[in-house]
Design a protein around this motif. Sequence first.
Motif, PDB file in Angstrom:
ATOM      1  N   SER A 265       0.793  -1.229   0.000  1.00 29.67           N
ATOM      2  CA  SER A 265       0.000   0.000   0.000  1.00 29.67           C
ATOM      3  C   SER A 265       0.830   1.287   0.000  1.00 29.67           C
ATOM      4  CB  SER A 265      -0.957   0.005   1.196  1.00 29.67           C
ATOM      5  OG  SER A 265      -0.204  -0.090   2.383  1.00 29.67           O
ATOM      6  N   HIS A 266       2.147   1.193   0.125  1.00 30.40           N
ATOM      7  CA  HIS A 266       2.986   2.407   0.112  1.00 30.40           C
ATOM      8  C   HIS A 266       3.921   2.330  -1.085  1.00 30.40           C
ATOM      9  CE1 HIS A 266       1.648   2.028   4.272  1.00 30.40           C
ATOM     10  NE2 HIS A 266       1.837   3.322   4.389  1.00 30.40           N
ATOM     11  N   ARG A 267       3.793   3.313  -1.996  1.00 27.81           N
ATOM     12  CA  ARG A 267       4.545   3.242  -3.253  1.00 27.81           C
ATOM     13  C   ARG A 267       5.273   4.545  -3.540  1.00 27.81           C
ATOM     14  NH1 ARG A 267       3.509  -0.712  -6.511  1.00 27.81           N
ATOM     15  NH2 ARG A 267       2.194  -2.320  -5.653  1.00 27.81           N
ATOM     16  N   VAL A 268       6.373   4.428  -4.249  1.00 28.38           N
ATOM     17  CA  VAL A 268       7.130   5.622  -4.683  1.00 28.38           C
ATOM     18  C   VAL A 268       7.508   5.472  -6.150  1.00 28.38           C
ATOM     19  CG1 VAL A 268       8.105   6.270  -2.456  1.00 28.38           C
ATOM     20  CG2 VAL A 268       9.254   4.543  -3.827  1.00 28.38           C
ATOM     21  N   ASP A 269       7.688   6.595  -6.831  1.00 28.76           N
ATOM     22  CA  ASP A 269       8.145   6.566  -8.223  1.00 28.76           C
ATOM     23  C   ASP A 269       9.573   6.042  -8.279  1.00 28.76           C
ATOM     24  OD1 ASP A 269       5.795   7.631  -9.060  1.00 28.76           O
ATOM     25  OD2 ASP A 269       6.517   9.700  -9.097  1.00 28.76           O
ATOM     26  N   CYS A 270       9.875   5.330  -9.344  1.00 26.17           N
ATOM     27  CA  CYS A 270      11.230   4.797  -9.469  1.00 26.17           C
ATOM     28  C   CYS A 270      11.507   4.431 -10.913  1.00 26.17           C
ATOM     29  CB  CYS A 270      11.395   3.557  -8.595  1.00 26.17           C
ATOM     30  SG  CYS A 270      10.427   2.181  -9.230  1.00 26.17           S
ATOM     31  N   CYS A 272      11.620   1.420 -12.026  1.00 33.34           N
ATOM     32  CA  CYS A 272      11.235   0.010 -12.102  1.00 33.34           C
ATOM     33  C   CYS A 272      10.439  -0.273 -13.364  1.00 33.34           C
ATOM     34  CB  CYS A 272      10.364  -0.345 -10.908  1.00 33.34           C
ATOM     35  SG  CYS A 272      11.223  -0.086  -9.388  1.00 33.34           S
ATOM     36  N   PRO A 273      10.179  -1.568 -13.649  1.00 32.88           N
ATOM     37  CA  PRO A 273       9.438  -1.911 -14.862  1.00 32.88           C
ATOM     38  C   PRO A 273       8.099  -1.179 -14.981  1.00 32.88           C
ATOM     39  CG  PRO A 273      10.366  -3.886 -13.900  1.00 32.88           C
ATOM     40  CD  PRO A 273      10.692  -2.744 -12.950  1.00 32.88           C
ATOM     41  N   ASP A 274       7.387  -0.999 -13.872  1.00 34.31           N
ATOM     42  CA  ASP A 274       6.093  -0.328 -13.960  1.00 34.31           C
ATOM     43  C   ASP A 274       6.167   1.120 -13.463  1.00 34.31           C
ATOM     44  OD1 ASP A 274       6.544  -0.935 -11.370  1.00 34.31           O
ATOM     45  OD2 ASP A 274       4.711  -2.063 -11.041  1.00 34.31           O
ATOM     46  N   GLY A 275       7.373   1.618 -13.233  1.00 34.32           N
ATOM     47  CA  GLY A 275       7.544   3.022 -12.870  1.00 34.32           C
ATOM     48  C   GLY A 275       7.319   3.340 -11.397  1.00 34.32           C
ATOM     49  N   VAL A 276       6.907   2.341 -10.620  1.00 36.22           N
ATOM     50  CA  VAL A 276       6.770   2.559  -9.177  1.00 36.22           C
ATOM     51  C   VAL A 276       7.339   1.346  -8.461  1.00 36.22           C
ATOM     52  CG1 VAL A 276       4.713   4.031  -9.159  1.00 36.22           C
ATOM     53  CG2 VAL A 276       4.445   1.551  -9.206  1.00 36.22           C
ATOM     54  N   HIS A 277       7.808   1.545  -7.261  1.00 36.11           N
ATOM     55  CA  HIS A 277       8.038   0.373  -6.420  1.00 36.11           C
ATOM     56  C   HIS A 277       7.527   0.651  -5.029  1.00 36.11           C
ATOM     57  CE1 HIS A 277      11.542   1.870  -4.241  1.00 36.11           C
ATOM     58  NE2 HIS A 277      12.243   1.999  -5.328  1.00 36.11           N
ATOM     59  N   THR A 278       7.418  -0.405  -4.236  1.00 32.97           N
ATOM     60  CA  THR A 278       6.904  -0.199  -2.896  1.00 32.97           C
ATOM     61  C   THR A 278       8.000   0.463  -2.058  1.00 32.97           C
ATOM     62  OG1 THR A 278       7.465  -2.512  -2.393  1.00 32.97           O
ATOM     63  CG2 THR A 278       5.187  -2.039  -2.959  1.00 32.97           C
ATOM     64  N   THR A 279       7.577   1.365  -1.173  1.00 37.57           N
ATOM     65  CA  THR A 279       8.516   2.106  -0.332  1.00 37.57           C
ATOM     66  C   THR A 279       9.430   1.144   0.408  1.00 37.57           C
ATOM     67  OG1 THR A 279       6.744   3.694  -0.006  1.00 37.57           O
ATOM     68  CG2 THR A 279       8.626   3.859   1.478  1.00 37.57           C
ATOM     69  N   THR A 280       8.824   0.088   0.936  1.00 34.98           N
ATOM     70  CA  THR A 280       9.572  -0.944   1.641  1.00 34.98           C
ATOM     71  C   THR A 280       9.659  -2.174   0.738  1.00 34.98           C
ATOM     72  OG1 THR A 280       8.792  -0.106   3.773  1.00 34.98           O
ATOM     73  CG2 THR A 280       9.650  -2.360   3.723  1.00 34.98           C
ATOM     74  N   VAL A 281      10.879  -2.560   0.428  1.00 35.42           N
ATOM     75  CA  VAL A 281      11.126  -3.714  -0.432  1.00 35.42           C
ATOM     76  C   VAL A 281      11.091  -4.983   0.428  1.00 35.42           C
ATOM     77  CG1 VAL A 281      12.916  -4.821  -1.865  1.00 35.42           C
ATOM     78  CG2 VAL A 281      12.531  -2.332  -2.012  1.00 35.42           C
ATOM     79  N   ALA A 305       0.981  -9.264  -5.675  1.00 30.78           N
ATOM     80  CA  ALA A 305       0.371  -8.122  -4.965  1.00 30.78           C
ATOM     81  C   ALA A 305       1.056  -6.805  -5.325  1.00 30.78           C
ATOM     82  CB  ALA A 305       0.459  -8.352  -3.457  1.00 30.78           C
ATOM     83  N   GLY A 306       2.089  -6.875  -6.162  1.00 29.20           N
ATOM     84  CA  GLY A 306       2.763  -5.651  -6.586  1.00 29.20           C
ATOM     85  C   GLY A 306       3.868  -5.193  -5.648  1.00 29.20           C
ATOM     86  N   VAL A 307       4.294  -6.079  -4.754  1.00 31.35           N
ATOM     87  CA  VAL A 307       5.371  -5.712  -3.830  1.00 31.35           C
ATOM     88  C   VAL A 307       6.719  -5.846  -4.556  1.00 31.35           C
ATOM     89  CG1 VAL A 307       6.520  -6.302  -1.657  1.00 31.35           C
ATOM     90  CG2 VAL A 307       4.022  -6.492  -1.850  1.00 31.35           C
ATOM     91  N   THR A 308       7.578  -4.876  -4.374  1.00 25.42           N
ATOM     92  CA  THR A 308       8.926  -4.930  -4.952  1.00 25.42           C
ATOM     93  C   THR A 308       9.753  -5.951  -4.175  1.00 25.42           C
ATOM     94  OG1 THR A 308       8.750  -2.624  -5.590  1.00 25.42           O
ATOM     95  CG2 THR A 308      10.970  -3.562  -5.515  1.00 25.42           C
ATOM     96  N   VAL A 309      10.371  -6.865  -4.914  1.00 16.78           N
ATOM     97  CA  VAL A 309      11.098  -7.974  -4.298  1.00 16.78           C
ATOM     98  C   VAL A 309      12.584  -7.878  -4.660  1.00 16.78           C
ATOM     99  CG1 VAL A 309      11.416 -10.488  -4.365  1.00 16.78           C
ATOM    100  CG2 VAL A 309       9.109  -9.518  -4.190  1.00 16.78           C
ATOM    101  N   ALA A 310      13.433  -8.053  -3.655  1.00 12.37           N
ATOM    102  CA  ALA A 310      14.879  -8.179  -3.870  1.00 12.37           C
ATOM    103  C   ALA A 310      15.312  -9.574  -3.449  1.00 12.37           C
ATOM    104  CB  ALA A 310      15.634  -7.129  -3.058  1.00 12.37           C
ATOM    105  N   LEU A 311      16.400 -10.031  -4.043  1.00 15.14           N
ATOM    106  CA  LEU A 311      17.038 -11.276  -3.623  1.00 15.14           C
ATOM    107  C   LEU A 311      18.420 -10.936  -3.074  1.00 15.14           C
ATOM    108  CD1 LEU A 311      16.416 -13.721  -6.606  1.00 15.14           C
ATOM    109  CD2 LEU A 311      15.563 -14.011  -4.267  1.00 15.14           C
ATOM    110  N   ARG A 357      19.358   2.946  -3.791  1.00 15.74           N
ATOM    111  CA  ARG A 357      20.426   3.460  -4.658  1.00 15.74           C
ATOM    112  C   ARG A 357      19.959   3.460  -6.099  1.00 15.74           C
ATOM    113  NH1 ARG A 357      26.283   1.521  -2.756  1.00 15.74           N
ATOM    114  NH2 ARG A 357      26.732   2.522  -4.749  1.00 15.74           N
ATOM    115  N   THR A 358      20.311   4.519  -6.818  1.00 14.16           N
ATOM    116  CA  THR A 358      19.945   4.599  -8.230  1.00 14.16           C
ATOM    117  C   THR A 358      21.176   4.508  -9.125  1.00 14.16           C
ATOM    118  OG1 THR A 358      20.062   7.004  -8.109  1.00 14.16           O
ATOM    119  CG2 THR A 358      17.888   5.999  -7.812  1.00 14.16           C
ATOM    120  N   ASP A 359      22.380   4.446  -8.513  1.00 10.34           N
ATOM    121  CA  ASP A 359      23.606   4.411  -9.317  1.00 10.34           C
ATOM    122  C   ASP A 359      24.042   2.999  -9.663  1.00 10.34           C
ATOM    123  OD1 ASP A 359      24.110   3.965  -6.573  1.00 10.34           O
ATOM    124  OD2 ASP A 359      26.206   4.588  -6.761  1.00 10.34           O
TER     125      ASP A 359
END
Length: 404
Positions: A265-270, A272-281, A305-311, A357-359
Motif C-alpha cells: 500500500s505504500h509506493r514511490v516513483d522509481c 522500475c518496470p512499472d515506474g513505481v516500487h513499494t517504499t519498503t522492499v 500483490a505488486g510488492v517490490t522484491v529483492a534477492l 540506490r539509483t547508481d
Amino acid sequence: MRGSLLVDNIGELVTNDIGGEGGPLGIRRHAAVLVEDGQVAWVGPARDAPAADRRIDAEGGAVLPGFVDSHAHLVFAGDRAAEFAARMAGEPYTGGGIRTTVGATRAASDDELRDTVRRLRAEAMRQGSTTIEIKSGYGLTVADEARSLRIAAEFSEDTTFLGAHVVPAEYADRPDDYVGMVCGPMLAAAAPYARWIDVFCERGAFDVDHARAILACGQAVGLGVRVHANQLGPGPGVRLGVELGAASVDHCTHLTDADIDALASHRVDCMCPDGVHTTTVATLLPGAEFSTRSPYPDARRLLDAGVTVALATDCNPGSSYTSSMPFCIALAVREMRMTPAEAVWAATAGGAAALRRTDVGRLARGARADLMILDAPSHLHLAYRPGVPLIRQVLHNGVPQCRP
Ligand SMILES: [Zn+2]
C-alpha cells in the motif's frame, strides 16, 4: 582506470532500463556499452559505438548489471560447519548459534576480521556481486560493534549497525538494559561508520517494542531502517518496518494478508518496470531456507500483490554460508516460482531499491560501470545452469576484476 573502454559483441544486454522495448529487464541486442571514468557513458547499437581507447570482446556472452547483494553478514570469526551438519542430521534451526559466532568474533583480532571480510568480498565479486551490504551484529559490545562497522566500511558504502542481532548471554536476564545500551553508547560508537540500522525482530531475539525503540533511535541520528522480519514465524516485524518507512524488510518467510497489504500500500516513483516500487522492499533470502531446510517464502504472492522484491544472500556463518547470487537466483526460480527475469531483476535492480540506490543495479548512461560478462548467451542460463561458474569477467567502477 583512465581512458574509455568499449564492451561489444554482446549476446544480450540486460539494462534494467525502462522505457524501451526489451521487457522488464530492458534487454537490448546487438548493443555495446562505453565506459568512462568508472561510469556508463553510452549504451546503444554496436554499429553506432563511439571509438574507445580499449575494447573488451564479450564473445557473444550476455552482459548484466553487477549483482546488488543487499543483505550480508561478513564481519565474523570462526565457522559453524558442525552446526550445519547437525541440522542436516535433523536438529532444528533456532538462531541460538549466533552466540557461538559472537564468542569467536570478540576473541578475534582486527586483522583476522578484516581478512575474513576481504576474502568473502572477493569471493562475492567473482560471482558478480559488485555491491554488497555488510552488517555488524557478532560483536554485541560497544567496542566490538564499532570495530565491526569500521572494518565493514573499508569494503562497502552500505554498512548496517545490527547491535540488536540477539541479546548476548551476559544480558540474558535483563534485555531492557541491553536495549538501553544499544540505543545509547553502542549506537553513538557505531553510527559514524553506518548508513543503516537493523534489528532481528523475532521470537527469541527482539520483540516489537524493543525493535521499534532501537530503530527509532537509529532514525533519530540519521540512519536508514532495515528489519530482519518474519523469518522463523509470523510476527509484527514486517508491519513495523512499513510503519517506520524501512527501505527493506528481510526474510519475509511467514507473511499474513495484512503484512502483504501493508507492503503493497505504500509506493514511490522509481526506475522500475512499472515506474513505481513499494517504499519498503521485501528482500528474500532463499540461501537461509536452503541451509536450514525450511519452507521458502511465497515470492509469487508478494509479486502478484505488486510488492517490490529483492534477492540477497544473507551470507553468514550460521544459516546461509553462501556468497553466491547466482545460487540464490537458481533457488528463487526453481523453489520459489519466480521467473528467471524476475529473479535477475530482484538480484540487481531489486537490491538497489532495497538500498535506495539509483547508481547501481542498471546499465544506463550515468550509472556506475558495474557489470558482468557471462560465458552464456542469456540471463536465463543463471538459473538454467545451476552451480556452474558462468561469470567470465566482472567490471567494478569500470575496472576489470579478473582475467580469463
Ligand atoms: Zn541476516
